[in-house]
Enzyme design. Sequence first.
Site, PDB file in Angstrom:
ATOM      1  N   TYR A 169       0.653   1.860  13.509  1.00  0.00           N
ATOM      2  CA  TYR A 169       1.559   2.682  12.721  1.00  0.00           C
ATOM      3  C   TYR A 169       1.078   4.118  12.684  1.00  0.00           C
ATOM      4  O   TYR A 169      -0.090   4.414  12.510  1.00  0.00           O
ATOM      5  CB  TYR A 169       1.794   2.115  11.323  1.00  0.00           C
ATOM      6  CG  TYR A 169       0.571   1.846  10.484  1.00  0.00           C
ATOM      7  CD1 TYR A 169       0.196   2.719   9.479  1.00  0.00           C
ATOM      8  CD2 TYR A 169      -0.188   0.706  10.675  1.00  0.00           C
ATOM      9  CE1 TYR A 169      -0.911   2.470   8.691  1.00  0.00           C
ATOM     10  CE2 TYR A 169      -1.289   0.439   9.898  1.00  0.00           C
ATOM     11  CZ  TYR A 169      -1.651   1.331   8.901  1.00  0.00           C
ATOM     12  OH  TYR A 169      -2.760   1.076   8.137  1.00  0.00           O
TER      13      TYR A 169
ATOM     14  N   HIS B  41       0.807  -1.215   0.000  1.00  0.00           N
ATOM     15  CA  HIS B  41       0.000   0.000   0.000  1.00  0.00           C
ATOM     16  C   HIS B  41       0.845   1.271   0.000  1.00  0.00           C
ATOM     17  O   HIS B  41       1.911   1.311   0.604  1.00  0.00           O
ATOM     18  CB  HIS B  41      -0.896   0.037   1.246  1.00  0.00           C
ATOM     19  CG  HIS B  41      -1.750  -1.176   1.393  1.00  0.00           C
ATOM     20  ND1 HIS B  41      -1.962  -1.775   2.600  1.00  0.00           N
ATOM     21  CD2 HIS B  41      -2.442  -1.912   0.482  1.00  0.00           C
ATOM     22  CE1 HIS B  41      -2.757  -2.822   2.446  1.00  0.00           C
ATOM     23  NE2 HIS B  41      -3.056  -2.926   1.166  1.00  0.00           N
TER      24      HIS B  41
ATOM     25  N   LYS C 202       5.654   6.430   7.474  1.00  0.00           N
ATOM     26  CA  LYS C 202       5.021   5.596   8.500  1.00  0.00           C
ATOM     27  C   LYS C 202       6.059   5.112   9.509  1.00  0.00           C
ATOM     28  O   LYS C 202       7.189   4.804   9.146  1.00  0.00           O
ATOM     29  CB  LYS C 202       4.354   4.371   7.864  1.00  0.00           C
ATOM     30  CG  LYS C 202       3.228   4.710   6.909  1.00  0.00           C
ATOM     31  CD  LYS C 202       2.669   3.464   6.246  1.00  0.00           C
ATOM     32  CE  LYS C 202       1.537   3.830   5.286  1.00  0.00           C
ATOM     33  NZ  LYS C 202       1.016   2.645   4.600  1.00  0.00           N
TER      34      LYS C 202
ATOM     35  N   ASP D  28      -6.439  -6.269  -2.247  1.00  0.00           N
ATOM     36  CA  ASP D  28      -4.999  -6.441  -2.425  1.00  0.00           C
ATOM     37  C   ASP D  28      -4.684  -7.396  -3.567  1.00  0.00           C
ATOM     38  O   ASP D  28      -3.690  -7.222  -4.272  1.00  0.00           O
ATOM     39  CB  ASP D  28      -4.338  -6.926  -1.132  1.00  0.00           C
ATOM     40  CG  ASP D  28      -4.225  -5.818  -0.085  1.00  0.00           C
ATOM     41  OD1 ASP D  28      -4.525  -4.645  -0.412  1.00  0.00           O
ATOM     42  OD2 ASP D  28      -3.839  -6.123   1.049  1.00  0.00           O
TER      43      ASP D  28
END
Length: 182
Positions: free
Chosen positions: A131, A61, A71, A169
């Site tokens: 995250y 992603h 992140k 995904d």
Amino acid sequence: MKIITTEFQGLVIIKPDIFSDKRGYFFESYKHEALINAGISFNPVQENESKSSKGVIRGMHYQLNPYAQAKLIRVVDGRIYDIALDLRKDSPTFGNWFGIVLDSDTKDQLFIPRGFAHGLSALSDTAIIQYKCDNYYNSQAERGISVKDPYLGIDWQTEVCDSMISDKDLGHPFFKEAEYNF
């Protein structure tokens, strides 16, 4: 807190100082000043948490500019194999990926700068991941790359089973067809 550089510019491993005694443990999971002192500019505005069962694969992603996100990944409970894929066209590591085991025992974290795609596989029965992101989620800028791309050859450290990957995904394009603007 110890910062360990990788061969990927800006991608670093953070090893916190953990203070343990008979009551349990304490550690600073985020300290802005320590990152600044290490040359990392990161101002999180959003924190996300996900829970995955063993064998789940999430990724790869990212968000297009100007909505790209840096992140800071950490595992609250369990163990994962975390992947960062460099999408920065001018980078010497463009198109290469970095993988690391992160777990709730060592409490190591991975800082992923903007311009990378991110994915993970759950190695423990359950894994809870938190995250921090330095930009807000934007559905219009969301993109992904197939976790099954043979060109990338990512070793997920688990069997790649379609039932453990979301339909979304599974529908991502391969790296060579993906849209990115870094």
